[in-house]
Write a protein that holds these residues in place. Structure first.
Motif, mmCIF file in Angstrom:
data_model
loop_
_atom_site.group_PDB
_atom_site.id
_atom_site.type_symbol
_atom_site.label_atom_id
_atom_site.label_comp_id
_atom_site.label_asym_id
_atom_site.label_seq_id
_atom_site.Cartn_x
_atom_site.Cartn_y
_atom_site.Cartn_z
ATOM 1 N N ALA A 186 20.835 10.749 0.382
ATOM 2 C CA ALA A 186 19.812 11.507 -0.352
ATOM 3 C C ALA A 186 19.293 10.638 -1.488
ATOM 4 C CB ALA A 186 20.381 12.801 -0.906
ATOM 5 N N VAL A 187 17.980 10.437 -1.462
ATOM 6 C CA VAL A 187 17.305 9.627 -2.638
ATOM 7 C C VAL A 187 16.547 10.493 -3.326
ATOM 8 C CG1 VAL A 187 15.863 7.582 -2.602
ATOM 9 C CG2 VAL A 187 17.348 7.586 -0.800
ATOM 10 N N PRO A 188 16.520 10.171 -4.754
ATOM 11 C CA PRO A 188 15.787 10.808 -5.589
ATOM 12 C C PRO A 188 14.287 10.552 -5.504
ATOM 13 C CG PRO A 188 17.425 9.615 -7.016
ATOM 14 C CD PRO A 188 17.404 9.320 -5.588
ATOM 15 N N SER A 189 13.526 11.584 -5.336
ATOM 16 C CA SER A 189 12.151 11.442 -5.097
ATOM 17 C C SER A 189 11.154 11.733 -6.353
ATOM 18 C CB SER A 189 11.793 11.990 -3.736
ATOM 19 O OG SER A 189 10.516 11.866 -3.380
ATOM 20 N N LYS A 242 20.834 -4.824 12.507
ATOM 21 C CA LYS A 242 19.428 -4.852 12.184
ATOM 22 C C LYS A 242 19.083 -3.844 10.894
ATOM 23 C CE LYS A 242 14.967 -3.115 14.380
ATOM 24 N NZ LYS A 242 14.518 -2.742 12.901
ATOM 25 N N ASP A 243 19.197 -4.622 9.931
ATOM 26 C CA ASP A 243 19.488 -3.714 8.575
ATOM 27 C C ASP A 243 17.801 -3.227 8.026
ATOM 28 O OD1 ASP A 243 22.160 -4.084 8.451
ATOM 29 O OD2 ASP A 243 22.057 -5.887 7.610
ATOM 30 N N ASP A 244 16.928 -3.988 8.597
ATOM 31 C CA ASP A 244 15.543 -3.526 8.066
ATOM 32 C C ASP A 244 14.884 -3.062 9.012
ATOM 33 O OD1 ASP A 244 15.339 -5.161 5.614
ATOM 34 O OD2 ASP A 244 15.734 -6.821 6.834
ATOM 35 N N SER A 245 14.104 -1.826 8.637
ATOM 36 C CA SER A 245 13.427 -0.948 9.279
ATOM 37 C C SER A 245 11.994 -1.079 9.555
ATOM 38 C CB SER A 245 13.585 0.693 8.871
ATOM 39 O OG SER A 245 15.057 0.789 8.729
ATOM 40 N N GLN A 269 6.812 11.010 1.924
ATOM 41 C CA GLN A 269 6.139 10.397 3.249
ATOM 42 C C GLN A 269 4.821 9.498 3.188
ATOM 43 O OE1 GLN A 269 5.077 13.407 6.097
ATOM 44 N NE2 GLN A 269 4.139 12.239 7.547
ATOM 45 N N GLN A 270 4.169 9.859 1.815
ATOM 46 C CA GLN A 270 3.211 8.991 1.554
ATOM 47 C C GLN A 270 3.509 7.697 1.220
ATOM 48 O OE1 GLN A 270 -0.189 9.589 2.187
ATOM 49 N NE2 GLN A 270 -0.452 7.422 1.761
ATOM 50 N N ARG A 271 4.737 7.846 0.440
ATOM 51 C CA ARG A 271 5.363 6.553 -0.230
ATOM 52 C C ARG A 271 5.821 5.588 0.755
ATOM 53 N NH1 ARG A 271 9.005 8.968 -5.330
ATOM 54 N NH2 ARG A 271 7.228 9.388 -6.850
ATOM 55 N N ILE A 272 6.457 6.296 1.729
ATOM 56 C CA ILE A 272 7.055 5.128 2.801
ATOM 57 C C ILE A 272 5.865 4.465 3.540
ATOM 58 C CG2 ILE A 272 9.646 6.059 2.884
ATOM 59 C CD1 ILE A 272 8.600 7.439 5.425
ATOM 60 N N PHE A 278 20.425 2.007 2.819
ATOM 61 C CA PHE A 278 20.145 1.318 1.403
ATOM 62 C C PHE A 278 19.135 0.386 1.334
ATOM 63 C CE2 PHE A 278 25.096 0.942 1.719
ATOM 64 C CZ PHE A 278 25.332 2.235 1.346
ATOM 65 N N ARG A 279 18.395 -0.233 2.344
ATOM 66 C CA ARG A 279 17.116 -1.223 1.996
ATOM 67 C C ARG A 279 16.099 -0.103 1.836
ATOM 68 N NH1 ARG A 279 18.312 -6.799 5.085
ATOM 69 N NH2 ARG A 279 20.495 -7.184 4.349
ATOM 70 N N ILE A 280 15.842 0.837 2.576
ATOM 71 C CA ILE A 280 14.830 1.752 2.580
ATOM 72 C C ILE A 280 14.634 2.201 0.969
ATOM 73 C CG2 ILE A 280 13.865 4.111 3.231
ATOM 74 C CD1 ILE A 280 14.980 3.479 6.096
ATOM 75 N N SER A 281 16.264 2.871 0.618
ATOM 76 C CA SER A 281 16.156 3.394 -0.629
ATOM 77 C C SER A 281 15.946 2.541 -1.715
ATOM 78 C CB SER A 281 17.658 3.747 -0.682
ATOM 79 O OG SER A 281 18.001 4.316 -1.966
ATOM 80 N N GLU A 282 16.433 1.046 -1.494
ATOM 81 C CA GLU A 282 16.072 0.169 -2.595
ATOM 82 C C GLU A 282 14.715 -0.163 -2.553
ATOM 83 O OE1 GLU A 282 19.622 -3.189 -3.440
ATOM 84 O OE2 GLU A 282 18.295 -3.292 -1.589
ATOM 85 N N LYS A 283 13.868 -0.115 -1.335
ATOM 86 C CA LYS A 283 12.599 -0.418 -1.555
ATOM 87 C C LYS A 283 11.682 0.828 -2.539
ATOM 88 C CE LYS A 283 10.698 -3.372 2.225
ATOM 89 N NZ LYS A 283 9.759 -3.175 3.290
#
Lengths: 95, 476, 447
Positions: free
Chosen positions: C397-400, C213-216, C241-244, C423-428
């Motif tokens: 850790a993802v640059p925000s 299950k790769d997509d959240s 938080q707003q972005r996601i 990775f998929r969350i980060s990529e989006k």
């Protein structure tokens, strides 16, 4: 932690400490131990300790030598020895 | 004896394997110094242990032979102390959950009775390197560092030096049967530390001392006998035993204090994070069980009971597994057990001793010896010719029947041929013939000797004797 | 190549991310073919690369030339990537600023008066400045994610046991993994997929078995309290938080009840393991050996005295103390149980959510020295990162956002083996909010 305990602990860790270090480290170690004591508040009743995560299968190696890579690893390692005599590693005498 | 004594042993055996226990360096420490080393066994930064499955297998074999409870999850621990011969300054060993716990060994005492000696645990660990000291410096060789070592710890169930000596001997015999170690005490592949305490009967264990540097089972006996006596003398005078580690000095036959409890280490054991717990599977135990052999004491009992061997013969044959296996294959071929045992412990052993080889290295296969027995038992050759043949078999590495043919050793049992030779002998010694005729039967021996000399021992002696007697006495 | 070297040298005068820089040294050890053909990368100086030194930022290994190569590095070399140098770090990975390196100072490419974070400060700084597209680091309690956040790059701490530790100088073996600092999610993923896998040289490597299950759908967000975060980080966290939420994920706020105990538990376990792991440095077989010792004990004590820095000594002492007989129950055993408790916390969250968002560090990059944060405050600030180490979980850790000229990252964690989910969350997020670079950045290595 008092200095006596600190010195005893340092001896177990083969750390020679000079007087200044004993002074400052005693304070720093004590501060950390105080921080550690926070754990006493946690309710860990009935919890098993976790020493390793995730591992389920046995991991072993077959009783076989490495494929001879041709390079002489033991000589490479000996080159890095501070004091040696022939192929022996030399240290002051054990009394 | 006023006091009760308690003796426990800690025995280390070096396991036989191709490679070290946590890396793939050769397990061969007699080589030129520091040749069998790599980043792992030299404790390099970044190197990690990788468990040798053969060492696990052999450890489990010993656990099984010692009737241990096998821990389902065997865990490795780090034992922390600084010493130059130990590269990482911690030893990977097992502490909380070793491979085997709560076992026992049936020790046979001098009077033939058995005593159950409890085994506290059996654990796998790594050996340290070797240090050679001279006047001003120490030289280090890490070829042995990281080789597999198995430690067996007994409960203090032994009561005297002699018990401990027997234990070491019988234990050594057992692990050699299991083919897990060569068990050579002088070379250190079997090392023994002994601890002892004494107390008034009913008072339980006393304060114990540990003795190290015992490199033969005889020294184990001597050192413990000495220690027990030393403890007794101290207690007699109202003194107190100091808990300490002592070193046995064979030259002076005394023990000396090495370190007391006060300066003993705090090893700070904790689970080795680099090795996951080893889960002993049913599959692995199946493999271990199928590799088990009948152990020496069981085998000895079987030989005495089922094969009617004497205690001495059974002890001789079970001394080494090689001999016992060889004996069994001889029996399997249909050889008779007493004949097999007496040849094995007698003439065969004599040849082996003289030639300084083992049974396995010799040309004496079970098949050849069975063939030799058949030649003797069917009277094709005499027992004495059989003994000579053994030597020829060794020298020429040939089957006995072939040698009999080549050398013309077959016993002459043809009556006509024997009569002919007898006639010649009697004709040559008329005086002796007269004496026999006069009743001096002893003189027949002389005639027999002459007959054997003339035929190279090949005549069937019983037949020859009958013919001689007939010719002398029957012709009256 | 000449221009690339010049580019690196110019940046290095300002940031000092490398302890050794030599693009030619190990070139021959890399395959001339492969998906990463010719791509330069840096390696934290506690990871073995044959030919280079391996100092671990310590005097005790200052002149230690490494005779072997770590499994992870070898895997990258086999795919064509080339080691160009060794990255500065806090001595043996002990620190949050790289200021504890005995061999050099590393500055943040966004503001050279500030730290790059630590302990993999050199790795994160070099990626941020464009000196290399990725660098290997190690993450024991946040040592990849925190500097990645401070420098505005991606920082992955993989699931424990998925990347071989063979060749990584051990600090706290049961907690740490080799990690990745990289310029993009795609690069992080590529490197991770190459270096993961079972290694016979590391018995703690595990079978990689993601759920598939790769997509959240649902992302849990850790509720933060008043004063938990600096204003800048709090602001950035709210934006994340707003972005996601805007990206369409279902967001639920959650708590980690065990969080307040993780720092002491982490430091007890880390220092205990370190006290044994660092016992091997004794001046006998390699490394610094003090002259004039009269006994082996002298030799060890003298070499360790002059070879180790203050922070290392402090941690060895703490670790030795908590393992001493009589103290184990109070410290070491209790810490292991707290480890179970935090793992249970995470498991409860992952029953409801596919991933968890939480801060990386309570502040942005701080100034050198202890003026902004004392050593003890720096340690206490590990709470958001060290939880994943205690539980063995993957975390990225993802640059925000950029706050007052400094990058701030945000962290995502997921169940074991769910790196692809991260990775998929980060990529989006990366698609909509591309990474920003410090002034003077150029992709010189790619020209």
């Amino acid at each position: 932690m008092d200095k006596g305990e600190l010195v005893k602990t340092a001896a177990l860790a083969k750390l020679k400490l000079d007087e200044n270090e004993v002074e400052t480290l005693a304070i720093e170690v004590s501060a950390m131990l105080e921080n550690f004591s926070m754990m006493m508040e946690a309710d860990v009743e009935g919890l098993e300790p976790t020493t390793q995560t995730l591992q389920q299968e046995n991991r072993t190696r077959r009783d076989e030598g490495p494929i001879d890579s041709g390079d002489n690893l033991s000589n490479d390692l000996l080159e890095r020895v501070p004091e040696k005599e022939g192929r022996f590693i030399v240290i002051p005498n054990v009394i | 004896m006023k006091y009760q004594s308690f003796v426990g042993l800690e025995i280390h055996i070096q396991l036989i394997s191709e490679t070290k226990v946590f890396c793939s360096c050769p397990n061969n420490f007699g080589d030129e110094p520091n040749t069998n080393i790599c980043p792992v066994c030299l404790g390099y930064p970044g190197a990690l242990p990788s468990l040798n499955e053969e060492a696990v297998f052999k450890a489990l074999k010993v656990c099984k032979a010692l009737n241990c409870h096998i821990n389902e999850k065997a865990v490795f621990d780090r034992k922390n102390y600084f010493y130059p011969d130990m590269p990482k300054n911690y030893q990977i060993t097992q502490f909380e959950s070793p491979f085997g716990v709560d076992g026992y060994f049936n020790l046979e005492l001098d009077d033939g009775s058995f005593k159950k000696i409890r085994i506290h645990d059996v654990h796998l660990e790594e050996d340290a390197g070797k240090m050679i000291h001279d006047g001003y410096q120490s030289r280090l060789d890490y070829n042995r560092a990281g080789t597999p070592l198995l430690e067996i710890v007994t409960e203090p169930d032994l009561v005297a030096g002699r018990d401990a000596e027997l234990f070491v001997q019988q234990f050594r015999q057992m692990v050699r049967y299991l083919e897990v170690t060569d068990g050579n005490m002088e070379e250190g592949s079997l090392r023994c530390d002994a601890n002892t305490s004494i107390n008034l009967p009913g008072m339980g264990l006393g304060t114990k001392t540990e003795v190290k540097n015992l490199n033969s089972s005889r020294f184990v006996n001597k050192a413990l006998t000495y220690e027990i006596k030393r403890h007794g003398k101290i207690l007699d005078k109202g003194g107190e035993i100091i808990q300490e580690t002592r070193l046995w000095d064979e030259k002076t036959s005394t023990s000396k204090s090495m370190r007391t409890k006060e300066d003993s280490h705090d090893y700070r054991y904790f689970p080795e994070p680099d090795l996951p717990p080893y889960r002993v599977t049913a599959e692995m135990m199946g493999k271990v069980e199928s590799a088990m052999v009948e152990l020496p004491n069981d085998r000895k009992k079987r030989y005495i009971k089922d094969q009617n061997l004497s205690v001495e013969q059974a002890a001789f044959i079970t001394g080494e597994r090689e001999t016992a296996d060889w004996f069994d294959s001889l029996l399997k071929l249909g050889a008779e057990s007493n004949q097999s045992a007496s040849w094995l412990s007698g003439d065969i052993q004599k040849v082996l001793n003289r030639e300084e080889v083992t049974l396995e290295e010799s040309p004496f296969t079970a098949e050849r010896i069975k063939e030799l027995f058949d030649l003797i038992n069917t009277k094709k050759i005499s027992n004495n010719i059989g003994k000579d043949l053994l030597q020829a078999m060794f020298k020429e590495d040939k089957d006995p029947s072939l040698l009999v043919k080549e050398k013309g050793l077959e016993q002459v049992s043809d009556t006509g041929a024997v009569e002919k030779v007898v006639d010649e002998v009697l004709a040559a010694h008329p005086a002796v013939v007269d004496a026999v005729r006069a009743g001096e039967d002893k003189q027949v021996g002389f005639l027999m000797g002459q007959l054997m000399k003339a035929t190279g021992g090949k005549v069937n002696p019983q037949m020859a004797r009958e013919i001689i007697m007939n010719k002398i006495k029957g012709s009256e | 190549m000449k221009k690339y070297k010049e580019y690196v040298e110019n940046w290095e005068k300002k940031i000092g991310s490398f302890l050794q820089f030599d693009p030619e040294k190990a070139k021959a050890d890399s395959s001339s073919e492969g998906p990463l053909k010719g791509i330069p990368f840096g390696v934290k100086d506690n990871i073995a690369v044959k030919g280079f030194d391996m100092t671990c930022g310590s005097k005790i290994l200052e002149n230690f030339n490494c005779p072997y190569t770590a499994t992870a590095v070898e895997k990258l070399q086999n795919k064509g990537a080339v080691v160009v140098g060794k990255m500065n770090m806090d001595e043996f990975g002990m620190g949050s600023s790289t200021d504890n390196s005995a061999l050099g100072e590393t500055n943040n490419p966004w503001d050279t008066s500030r730290v790059a974070g630590g302990s993999s400060g050199g790795s994160a700084a070099a990626v941020a400045a464009g000196l290399v597209p990725f660098a290997l680091g190690s993450d024991t309690g946040g040592s990849v994610r925190q500097p990645a956040s401070f420098c505005g790059v991606y920082g992955l701490k993989p699931t424990y046991g998925t990347v071989s530790r063979y060749g990584l100088t051990a600090y706290a073996s049961s907690l740490e993994t080799i990690g990745i600092c990289a310029e993009s999610t795609a690069m992080t993923r590529d490197v991770f997929n190459i270096i993961k896998g079972i290694d016979v040289m590391d018995n703690t490597t595990v079978d990689y078995k993601p759920s598939g299950k790769d997509d959240s759908n649902t992302i849990a967000v850790l509720k933060v309290g008043e004063g938990d975060l600096s204003d800048d980080v709090l602001n950035s966290y709210k934006v994340s938080q707003q972005r996601i939420t805007d990206l369409g994920y279902t967001v639920t706020e959650v708590e980690l009840p065990t969080l307040k105990y993780v720092v002491p538990a982490y430091y007890v376990i880390a220092t205990a393991e370190a006290s044994a792991n660092l016992a091997r440095f004794n001046g006998i077989r390699y490394g610094l050996a003090e002259k004039g010792a009269e006994t082996p004990s002298d030799l060890m004590q003298m070499s360790r005295h002059s070879g180790f820095g203050d922070e290392v000594k402090l941690r060895i002492l703490l670790g030795t103390y908590v393992l001493r007989s009589g103290f184990q129950d109070q410290y070491y055993h209790r810490a292991q149980k707290i480890r179970t408790a935090i793992l249970n916390d995470f498991n409860r969250i992952f029953e409801q959510a596919d991933a968890l968002m939480l801060p990386v560090f309570p502040t942005g990059a701080f100034h050198h020295g202890s003026s902004d944060l004392t050593q003890l405050q720096q340690k206490s600030a590990d709470l958001y990162t060290c939880s994943a180490n205690l539980a063995g979980l993957p975390a990225l850790a993802v640059p925000s956002t950029i706050e007052k000229g400094l990058p701030i990252g945000v962290q995502f964690t997921a169940p074991a083996f769910e790196e692809e989910r991260l990775f998929r969350i980060s990529e989006k997020l990366e698609e909509v909010f591309p990474v920003q670079n410090p002034e003077g950045y150029s992709k010189e290595w790619n020209k």
